[in-house]
Write a protein that holds these residues in place. Structure first.
Motif, PDB file in Angstrom:
ATOM      1  N   PHE A  83       0.828  -1.204   0.000  1.00  0.00           N
ATOM      2  CA  PHE A  83       0.000   0.000   0.000  1.00  0.00           C
ATOM      3  C   PHE A  83       0.864   1.257   0.000  1.00  0.00           C
ATOM      4  CE2 PHE A  83      -3.075  -2.962   2.103  1.00  0.00           C
ATOM      5  CZ  PHE A  83      -4.039  -2.927   1.105  1.00  0.00           C
ATOM      6  N   HIS A  84       1.938   1.234   0.773  1.00  0.00           N
ATOM      7  CA  HIS A  84       2.841   2.381   0.814  1.00  0.00           C
ATOM      8  C   HIS A  84       3.500   2.599  -0.550  1.00  0.00           C
ATOM      9  CE1 HIS A  84       2.487   1.025   4.993  1.00  0.00           C
ATOM     10  NE2 HIS A  84       2.789   2.270   5.359  1.00  0.00           N
ATOM     11  N   ARG A  85       3.860   1.519  -1.209  1.00  0.00           N
ATOM     12  CA  ARG A  85       4.492   1.650  -2.515  1.00  0.00           C
ATOM     13  C   ARG A  85       3.519   2.192  -3.556  1.00  0.00           C
ATOM     14  NH1 ARG A  85       5.826  -1.867  -6.516  1.00  0.00           N
ATOM     15  NH2 ARG A  85       5.451  -3.771  -5.331  1.00  0.00           N
ATOM     16  N   MET A  86       2.247   1.821  -3.442  1.00  0.00           N
ATOM     17  CA  MET A  86       1.231   2.398  -4.323  1.00  0.00           C
ATOM     18  C   MET A  86       1.192   3.919  -4.168  1.00  0.00           C
ATOM     19  SD  MET A  86      -1.873  -0.327  -3.722  1.00  0.00           S
ATOM     20  CE  MET A  86      -3.116   0.877  -4.167  1.00  0.00           C
ATOM     21  N   LEU A  87       1.170   4.363  -2.915  1.00  0.00           N
ATOM     22  CA  LEU A  87       1.123   5.797  -2.635  1.00  0.00           C
ATOM     23  C   LEU A  87       2.382   6.494  -3.140  1.00  0.00           C
ATOM     24  CD1 LEU A  87      -0.138   8.267  -1.259  1.00  0.00           C
ATOM     25  CD2 LEU A  87       0.890   7.492   0.894  1.00  0.00           C
ATOM     26  N   TYR A  88       3.534   5.872  -2.899  1.00  0.00           N
ATOM     27  CA  TYR A  88       4.795   6.461  -3.349  1.00  0.00           C
ATOM     28  C   TYR A  88       4.828   6.560  -4.872  1.00  0.00           C
ATOM     29  CZ  TYR A  88       9.740   6.851  -4.499  1.00  0.00           C
ATOM     30  OH  TYR A  88      10.924   7.258  -5.030  1.00  0.00           O
ATOM     31  N   GLY A  89       4.388   5.504  -5.553  1.00  0.00           N
ATOM     32  CA  GLY A  89       4.416   5.508  -7.006  1.00  0.00           C
ATOM     33  C   GLY A  89       3.583   6.619  -7.602  1.00  0.00           C
ATOM     34  N   VAL A  90       2.377   6.823  -7.059  1.00  0.00           N
ATOM     35  CA  VAL A  90       1.504   7.896  -7.547  1.00  0.00           C
ATOM     36  C   VAL A  90       2.124   9.258  -7.258  1.00  0.00           C
ATOM     37  CG1 VAL A  90      -0.704   9.048  -7.142  1.00  0.00           C
ATOM     38  CG2 VAL A  90      -0.637   6.574  -7.464  1.00  0.00           C
ATOM     39  N   SER A  91       2.646   9.428  -6.063  1.00  0.00           N
ATOM     40  CA  SER A  91       3.246  10.708  -5.686  1.00  0.00           C
ATOM     41  C   SER A  91       4.430  11.051  -6.582  1.00  0.00           C
ATOM     42  CB  SER A  91       3.702  10.668  -4.220  1.00  0.00           C
ATOM     43  OG  SER A  91       2.624  10.359  -3.361  1.00  0.00           O
ATOM     44  N   LYS A  92       5.224  10.039  -6.897  1.00  0.00           N
ATOM     45  CA  LYS A  92       6.403  10.271  -7.737  1.00  0.00           C
ATOM     46  C   LYS A  92       5.997  10.669  -9.156  1.00  0.00           C
ATOM     47  CE  LYS A  92      11.003   8.378  -8.515  1.00  0.00           C
ATOM     48  NZ  LYS A  92      11.154   8.834  -9.902  1.00  0.00           N
ATOM     49  N   VAL A  93       4.970  10.020  -9.692  1.00  0.00           N
ATOM     50  CA  VAL A  93       4.509  10.369 -11.035  1.00  0.00           C
ATOM     51  C   VAL A  93       4.037  11.821 -11.071  1.00  0.00           C
ATOM     52  CG1 VAL A  93       2.671   9.970 -12.730  1.00  0.00           C
ATOM     53  CG2 VAL A  93       3.932   8.040 -11.775  1.00  0.00           C
ATOM     54  N   ILE A  94       3.325  12.243 -10.025  1.00  0.00           N
ATOM     55  CA  ILE A  94       2.823  13.622  -9.980  1.00  0.00           C
ATOM     56  C   ILE A  94       3.979  14.613  -9.937  1.00  0.00           C
ATOM     57  CG2 ILE A  94       1.561  15.304  -8.572  1.00  0.00           C
ATOM     58  CD1 ILE A  94      -0.303  13.015  -7.735  1.00  0.00           C
ATOM     59  N   THR A  95       4.918  14.386  -9.027  1.00  0.00           N
ATOM     60  CA  THR A  95       6.015  15.355  -8.858  1.00  0.00           C
ATOM     61  C   THR A  95       6.993  15.318 -10.025  1.00  0.00           C
ATOM     62  OG1 THR A  95       7.237  13.739  -7.521  1.00  0.00           O
ATOM     63  CG2 THR A  95       5.865  15.330  -6.348  1.00  0.00           C
ATOM     64  N   ASP A  96       7.157  14.161 -10.656  1.00  0.00           N
ATOM     65  CA  ASP A  96       8.077  14.064 -11.789  1.00  0.00           C
ATOM     66  C   ASP A  96       7.534  14.745 -13.037  1.00  0.00           C
ATOM     67  OD1 ASP A  96       9.901  12.695 -10.318  1.00  0.00           O
ATOM     68  OD2 ASP A  96       9.540  10.731 -11.234  1.00  0.00           O
ATOM     69  N   ASN A  97       6.241  15.011 -13.062  1.00  0.00           N
ATOM     70  CA  ASN A  97       5.633  15.544 -14.279  1.00  0.00           C
ATOM     71  C   ASN A  97       5.050  16.943 -14.097  1.00  0.00           C
ATOM     72  OD1 ASN A  97       5.581  13.299 -16.508  1.00  0.00           O
ATOM     73  ND2 ASN A  97       5.182  12.258 -14.545  1.00  0.00           N
ATOM     74  N   ILE A  98       5.620  17.700 -13.178  1.00  0.00           N
ATOM     75  CA  ILE A  98       5.306  19.116 -13.050  1.00  0.00           C
ATOM     76  C   ILE A  98       6.621  19.863 -12.846  1.00  0.00           C
ATOM     77  CG2 ILE A  98       4.886  18.961 -10.561  1.00  0.00           C
ATOM     78  CD1 ILE A  98       2.738  21.156 -10.967  1.00  0.00           C
ATOM     79  N   SER A  99       6.803  20.929 -13.567  1.00  0.00           N
ATOM     80  CA  SER A  99       8.062  21.668 -13.502  1.00  0.00           C
ATOM     81  C   SER A  99       8.039  22.706 -12.387  1.00  0.00           C
ATOM     82  CB  SER A  99       8.325  22.374 -14.842  1.00  0.00           C
ATOM     83  OG  SER A  99       8.400  21.440 -15.891  1.00  0.00           O
ATOM     84  N   LEU A 100       9.218  23.034 -11.893  1.00  0.00           N
ATOM     85  CA  LEU A 100       9.346  24.053 -10.864  1.00  0.00           C
ATOM     86  C   LEU A 100       8.774  25.363 -11.383  1.00  0.00           C
ATOM     87  CD1 LEU A 100      10.557  24.619  -8.050  1.00  0.00           C
ATOM     88  CD2 LEU A 100      12.646  25.360  -9.210  1.00  0.00           C
ATOM     89  N   GLY A 101       7.866  25.950 -10.631  1.00  0.00           N
ATOM     90  CA  GLY A 101       7.255  27.216 -11.036  1.00  0.00           C
ATOM     91  C   GLY A 101       5.936  27.054 -11.768  1.00  0.00           C
ATOM     92  N   ASP A 102       5.580  25.824 -12.173  1.00  0.00           N
ATOM     93  CA  ASP A 102       4.283  25.601 -12.832  1.00  0.00           C
ATOM     94  C   ASP A 102       3.143  25.868 -11.860  1.00  0.00           C
ATOM     95  OD1 ASP A 102       5.335  24.945 -15.234  1.00  0.00           O
ATOM     96  OD2 ASP A 102       4.997  22.780 -15.077  1.00  0.00           O
ATOM     97  N   ASP A 103       2.025  26.319 -12.398  1.00  0.00           N
ATOM     98  CA  ASP A 103       0.830  26.511 -11.571  1.00  0.00           C
ATOM     99  C   ASP A 103       0.300  25.158 -11.119  1.00  0.00           C
ATOM    100  OD1 ASP A 103       0.997  29.223 -11.927  1.00  0.00           O
ATOM    101  OD2 ASP A 103      -0.403  29.250 -13.635  1.00  0.00           O
ATOM    102  N   TYR A 104      -0.458  25.180 -10.016  1.00  0.00           N
ATOM    103  CA  TYR A 104      -0.967  23.936  -9.456  1.00  0.00           C
ATOM    104  C   TYR A 104      -1.949  23.227 -10.387  1.00  0.00           C
ATOM    105  CZ  TYR A 104       1.148  25.246  -4.998  1.00  0.00           C
ATOM    106  OH  TYR A 104       2.037  25.571  -4.012  1.00  0.00           O
ATOM    107  N   ASP A 105      -2.579  23.962 -11.279  1.00  0.00           N
ATOM    108  CA  ASP A 105      -3.535  23.303 -12.172  1.00  0.00           C
ATOM    109  C   ASP A 105      -2.838  22.434 -13.218  1.00  0.00           C
ATOM    110  OD1 ASP A 105      -2.479  25.210 -13.840  1.00  0.00           O
ATOM    111  OD2 ASP A 105      -4.384  26.181 -14.328  1.00  0.00           O
ATOM    112  N   LYS A 106      -1.492  22.446 -13.208  1.00  0.00           N
ATOM    113  CA  LYS A 106      -0.750  21.560 -14.098  1.00  0.00           C
ATOM    114  C   LYS A 106      -0.603  20.152 -13.501  1.00  0.00           C
ATOM    115  CE  LYS A 106       0.123  24.594 -17.326  1.00  0.00           C
ATOM    116  NZ  LYS A 106      -0.641  25.732 -16.774  1.00  0.00           N
ATOM    117  N   VAL A 107      -0.977  19.987 -12.230  1.00  0.00           N
ATOM    118  CA  VAL A 107      -0.973  18.652 -11.627  1.00  0.00           C
ATOM    119  C   VAL A 107      -2.010  17.797 -12.349  1.00  0.00           C
ATOM    120  CG1 VAL A 107      -1.488  17.304  -9.564  1.00  0.00           C
ATOM    121  CG2 VAL A 107      -0.213  19.449  -9.367  1.00  0.00           C
ATOM    122  N   ARG A 108      -1.574  16.636 -12.835  1.00  0.00           N
ATOM    123  CA  ARG A 108      -2.463  15.818 -13.644  1.00  0.00           C
ATOM    124  C   ARG A 108      -3.039  14.631 -12.866  1.00  0.00           C
ATOM    125  NH1 ARG A 108       0.203  14.717 -19.418  1.00  0.00           N
ATOM    126  NH2 ARG A 108       2.245  15.373 -18.665  1.00  0.00           N
TER     127      ARG A 108
END
Length: 330
Positions: A83-108
Motif C-alpha cells: 500500500f505504501h508503494r502504491m502511494l509512493y508511485g503515484v506521488s512520484k509520477v505527480i512530482t516528476d511531471n510538473i516543472s518548478l514554477g508551474d501553476d498547481y492546475d498543471k498537476v495531472r
C-alpha cells in the motif's frame, strides 16, 4: 484452447507496441466502464525491459488522450508495504511531471491500476476502488463538489445556465484500483469478470465479449511469437520459477530450523521445570523464539542467494525486508 503468454510479460514486451494498444484500452474500458484511449507510453525507470530491472513485478506508465497518467502494476509476490508503494508511485509520477514554477492546475490526474497475485490485507472481494472523498462532518451526506468555474477550468465541462456541476473535489485526486486476482472464484458475468478470469487462469473463453480480449487472443498467443520473443519468454518463466523456488526454500528452511530449535529449547526448559509443564511452556516459547530466529536466518539465506543471482542490494532489501545495512554485512 490456445496457449496464451503471461500478462505481465506481455505488458513489458508486447502491449506497448501501438498495434497492440487495443488490449490495454479494452482492459481499462472494462475497469472504468467508459471509453479509454492510450496516447503513449512514457519512458521511465519503471518501463525498463531487462530481466533484472525488477523483482517479480511489472510496472509501466502510460498517458491517455486526456493527458491523465495511468500506472499499471502487476505484483506476483507478497509484500507488506505494498500500500505504501502504491502511494509512493503515484506521488512520484505527480512530482516528476510538473516543472518548478508551474501553476498547481498543471498537476495531472493519476490512476493506479494494481493487479496482485497474493493476499493483500484482509481482502475478500476481488476488485477494490480507492478514491479521495471530502465528506461533511456535521452533514455526512454533503460531499464537497467543485464550483461550476472549477469544473469548466479543470475538466472542460460546459455547465448549462442555472445548473450546478456534479464534479466532486475528489475527482482531481488520484484513484486506485486493486484487482485481487486470486479471490475471483465465480463465473464471469460481465466484461471485468472476463478480464479477471483471464488474468487468473491465462485462458480466454470462446464466449468472452469483453473489450480487448479479442485482440488479446491474437497478440498473446504464444505460438505467434517470434523465435527471439519465445526464447525471451521461456527465460522469463524459468526465472520466475527459480525465484519462487528460492523464496519457498528459504521460508521452509527457516520454518524447519525454528521448529527444531523450539523443540530443543522446550525440552531443556522442560527438564529443568518439570517434564509436563516444561514441554507445554518450553515448546510454545521455544517455537516462537526459534521461528523468529529461523525466519531471520532464512531471510539472510535468501538474500545471499538473490545477491548471487546478480540482484542489486536495493532489490534484495525490497524482496527480503532486510535493511541495506544488514545486506551489506552478509
Amino acid at each position: 484452447m490456445a496457449n496464451y503468454i503471461r500478462f505481465d510479460w506481455a505488458m513489458k514486451r508486447l502491449l506497448r507496441n501501438k498495434a497492440n494498444y487495443a488490449v490495454l484500452e479494452g482492459f481499462m474500458c472494462s475497469l472504468l466502464n467508459e471509453k479509454f484511449k492510450i496516447n503513449r507510453f512514457l519512458d521511465s525507470e519503471s518501463n525498463q525491459q531487462t530481466e533484472n530491472d525488477k523483482f517479480n513485478r511489472v510496472d509501466i506508465l502510460a498517458e491517455d488522450e486526456k493527458g491523465e497518467f495511468i500506472i499499471f502494476e502487476i505484483q506476483n509476490t507478497r509484500e507488506h508495504t505494498y500500500f505504501h508503494r502504491m502511494l509512493y508511485g503515484v506521488s512520484k509520477v505527480i512530482t516528476d511531471n510538473i516543472s518548478l514554477g508551474d501553476d498547481y492546475d498543471k498537476v495531472r490526474k493519476v490512476y493506479s491500476i494494481n493487479i496482485v497475485y497474493f493476499t493483500l490485507g484482509q481482502a475478500k472481494d476481488y476488485v477494490y476502488h480507492g478514491k479521495t472523498m471530502f465528506q461533511g462532518l456535521h452533514q455526512p451526506n454533503d460531499i464537497l463538489k467543485l464550483s461550476n468555474r472549477q469544473s469548466e477550468l479543470f475538466f472542460g465541462d460546459e455547465i448549462p445556465q442555472g445548473r450546478k456541476t456534479n464534479r466532486e473535489a475528489g475527482d482531481i485526486f488520484p484513484e486506485y484500483y486493486l484487482l485481487c486476482v486470486n479471490n475471483f472464484d465465480k463465473l464471469a458475468v460481465n466484461n471485468l469478470d472476463e478480464w479477471i478470469e483471464f488474468l487468473k487462469t491465462g485462458e480466454i473463453s470462446e464466449a468472452a465479449q469483453a473489450p480487448g480480449l479479442a485482440d488479446a487472443r491474437k497478440c498473446l498467443d504464444i505460438d505467434k511469437l517470434t523465435v527471439a520473443e519465445k526464447n525471451d519468454y521461456v527465460r522469463h518463466m524459468e526465472n520466475l520459477r527459480y525465484q519462487r523456488s528460492v523464496i519457498k526454500t528459504g521460508y521452509d528452511d527457516g520454518w524447519q530450523k525454528g521448529l527444531a530449535d523450539g523443540r530443543e529449547e522446550g525440552r531443556e526448559e522442560g527438564r529443568a521445570e518439570g517434564r509436563a509443564e516444561g514441554r507445554a511452556e518450553g515448546r510454545a516459547e521455544g517455537r516462537v523464539e526459534g521461528r523468529a530466529e529461523g525466519a531471520k536466518d532464512e531471510k539472510k539465506a535468501t538474500a545471499r542467494r538473490l545477491l548471487a543471482m546478480g540482484l542489486s542490494a536495493d532489490k534484495v532489501a525490497e524482496a527480503t525486508q532486510l535493511t541495506l545495512e544488514e545486506i551489506k554485512n552478509l
